[in-house]
Design an enzyme around this catalytic site. Structure first.
Site, PDB file in Angstrom:
ATOM      1  CE  LYS A  70      -3.839  -1.553  -0.142  1.00 16.54           C
ATOM      2  NZ  LYS A  70      -4.549  -2.747   0.548  1.00 16.54           N
ATOM      3  CE  LYS A  89      -5.569  -8.923  -3.700  1.00 16.43           C
ATOM      4  NZ  LYS A  89      -6.873  -9.027  -2.588  1.00 16.43           N
ATOM      5  CE  LYS A 129     -14.077  -5.583  -1.911  1.00 15.74           C
ATOM      6  NZ  LYS A 129     -13.132  -5.381  -1.055  1.00 15.74           N
TER       7      LYS A 129
HETATM    8  P1  ADP Z   1      -9.810  -6.708  -2.139  1.00 20.17           P
HETATM    9  O1  ADP Z   1      -8.396  -7.207  -2.008  1.00 20.17           O
HETATM   10  O2  ADP Z   1     -10.513  -6.997  -3.586  1.00 20.17           O
HETATM   11  O3  ADP Z   1     -10.318  -5.131  -1.651  1.00 20.17           O
HETATM   12  P2  ADP Z   1     -10.846  -7.433   0.288  1.00 20.17           P
HETATM   13  O4  ADP Z   1      -9.593  -7.094   0.790  1.00 20.17           O
HETATM   14  O5  ADP Z   1     -12.042  -6.473   0.735  1.00 20.17           O
HETATM   15  O6  ADP Z   1     -10.727  -7.499  -1.297  1.00 20.17           O
HETATM   16  O7  ADP Z   1     -10.953  -8.956   0.787  1.00 20.17           O
HETATM   17  C1  ADP Z   1     -12.069  -9.624   1.093  1.00 20.17           C
HETATM   18  C2  ADP Z   1     -11.847 -11.104   1.007  1.00 20.17           C
HETATM   19  O8  ADP Z   1     -11.769 -11.730  -0.657  1.00 20.17           O
HETATM   20  C3  ADP Z   1     -10.633 -11.402   1.800  1.00 20.17           C
HETATM   21  O9  ADP Z   1     -10.865 -12.646   2.291  1.00 20.17           O
HETATM   22  C4  ADP Z   1      -9.690 -11.721   0.738  1.00 20.17           C
HETATM   23  O10 ADP Z   1      -8.613 -12.806   1.199  1.00 20.17           O
HETATM   24  C5  ADP Z   1     -10.534 -12.360  -0.298  1.00 20.17           C
HETATM   25  N1  ADP Z   1      -9.783 -12.165  -1.591  1.00 20.17           N
HETATM   26  C6  ADP Z   1      -9.630 -10.858  -2.151  1.00 20.17           C
HETATM   27  N2  ADP Z   1      -9.000 -10.958  -3.541  1.00 20.17           N
HETATM   28  C7  ADP Z   1      -8.711 -12.433  -3.740  1.00 20.17           C
HETATM   29  C8  ADP Z   1      -8.285 -13.333  -4.771  1.00 20.17           C
HETATM   30  N3  ADP Z   1      -7.964 -12.754  -5.986  1.00 20.17           N
HETATM   31  N4  ADP Z   1      -8.174 -14.491  -4.408  1.00 20.17           N
HETATM   32  C9  ADP Z   1      -8.660 -15.252  -3.330  1.00 20.17           C
HETATM   33  N5  ADP Z   1      -9.197 -14.446  -2.318  1.00 20.17           N
HETATM   34  C10 ADP Z   1      -9.288 -13.102  -2.570  1.00 20.17           C
END
Ligand code: ADP
Length: 334
Positions: free
Chosen positions: A115, A197, A200
């Site tokens: 970040k 990965k 969002k």
């Molecule tokens: P993002 O990274 O998309 O903002 P969050 O931080 O809100 O998502 O994470 C929400 C959940 O989704 C967490 O349990 C996180 O481990 C899972 N998650 C987010 N992106 C991935 C991904 N590409 N593959 C597997 N799990 C994911």
């Protein structure tokens, strides 16, 4: 007497549209776990402020995350499904845990370093102490299992450290939370451009969202990074091809995967065909979820009722834990 159910806790930040990674990394497990465990699932609105300080879109994003989880099968009557900011005792526990967390270990956290790289203009203390707030969210309900994706492994290790430090200093209050996935391994859903990965807020054309229209899904999959194909039999797949196969494993049938594995190994693979098939299978998977989202999201009364019901359950559990915490710490003077 009914057996005491083990406790589960997890959260998703309301920072945009949910995607396939959220589904396979987290939500799929929520839906299974709500049948067998006492579950607390949270819309992590406070966490989103670490990277999204502008709150203009927050309400809409909170409603979206609620609707999208419910569309995937999360049942607010089975699990406590609530907003982080409706459980004020989270902030109290976060404060206590901050006294047990060290600057050095927080600075070494991989997600913090990422970040800092991405947003050097906004390296705030909330970002640094993100794993502390997350630990507070989890142990506030004395949860043992935390269904999360692979990206969260280190945060869970930190949550265990903070819980143990508290227990050693003040007395046994918290169980050790562990990351949980129904399959043996934690999942990482790769992005379509071969880099990192699905997520969002970043690489939106390389991420498949649960609200994407059919044509958009097809278009994104068609653009996924490939190459001219292997020239030697049984060669090792480059990362970006490995990623495409990983995505196929989420939505395609075993026959389809076996066919393309064989084609790859004997150098006859046609990536155009593979991506067409993958695109169609993704559409088949995502379209029914999207349709449900579109019926739930406009029903604001229902969403309000879900939040109220969730807040009530979460506050009850939080209140019980915080009573133990204050007593253990000696913060009880009358
Ligand atoms: P993002 O990274 O998309 O903002 P969050 O931080 O809100 O998502 O994470 C929400 C959940 O989704 C967490 O349990 C996180 O481990 C899972 N998650 C987010 N992106 C991935 C991904 N590409 N593959 C597997 N799990 C994911």
């Amino acid at each position: 007497m009914a057996k005491h159910k083990e406790i589960v806790m997890s959260g998703i930040r309301p920072t945009g549209f949910l995607h396939l990674g959220n589904y396979f990394g987290a939500i799929r497990n929520y839906i299974k776990m709500q049948e067998d465990f006492e579950c607390y699932f949270m819309v992590a609105d406070w966490h989103s402020l670490t990277t999204h300080p502008d709150t203009k879109e927050l309400r809409g994003n909170v409603e979206r995350v609620l609707a999208e989880n419910i569309a995937c099968g999360l049942d607010p009557d089975k699990a406590a499904f609530f907003c982080q900011s409706h459980v004020h005792e989270t902030a109290e526990l976060y404060l206590y845990l901050n006294m047990l967390a060290y600057k050095g270990e927080l600075e070494k956290t991989v997600t913090f370093k990422d970040k800092v790289r991405q947003h050097p203009e906004n390296v705030n203390a909330g970002l640094l102490t993100y794993p502390v707030l997350q630990a507070a969210d989890i142990i506030l309900h004395r949860a043992q299992y935390v269904p999360v994706g692979k990206d969260q492994e280190q945060h869970l290790e930190m949550a265990r450290n903070f819980a143990n430090r508290f227990n050693h200093r003040y007395g046994e209050v918290f169980p050790e939370p562990v990351a949980y996935n129904y399959n043996a391994e934690l999942v990482k859903v790769p992005s379509l451009d071969g880099k990192g990965k699905m997520s969002k807020s970043e690489n939106q054309m390389a991420t498949l969202y649960l609200a994407d229209e059919d044509d958009m899904i097809r278009k994104k999959v068609a653009k996924a990074k490939t190459d001219g194909g292997p020239t030697e039999m049984n060669s090792i797949k480059p990362d970006y091809i490995e990623n495409i196969f990983a995505l196929m494993k989420l939505v395609c049938t075993e026959d389809v995967i076996a066919k393309y594995e064989a084609d790859y190994n004997n150098c006859t693979i046609r990536y155009g065909d593979l991506k067409k098939q993958l695109g169609e299978d993704m559409v088949k998977f995502i379209a029914p979820v999207r349709e449900k989202i579109n019926t739930i999201l406009p029903d604001k009364n229902y969403l309000k009722q879900v939040m109220e019901q969730g807040a009530e359950k979460a506050n009850k559990s939080a209140g019980e834990t915080m009573k133990l915490v204050r007593e253990a710490m000696g913060l009880k003077y009358f």
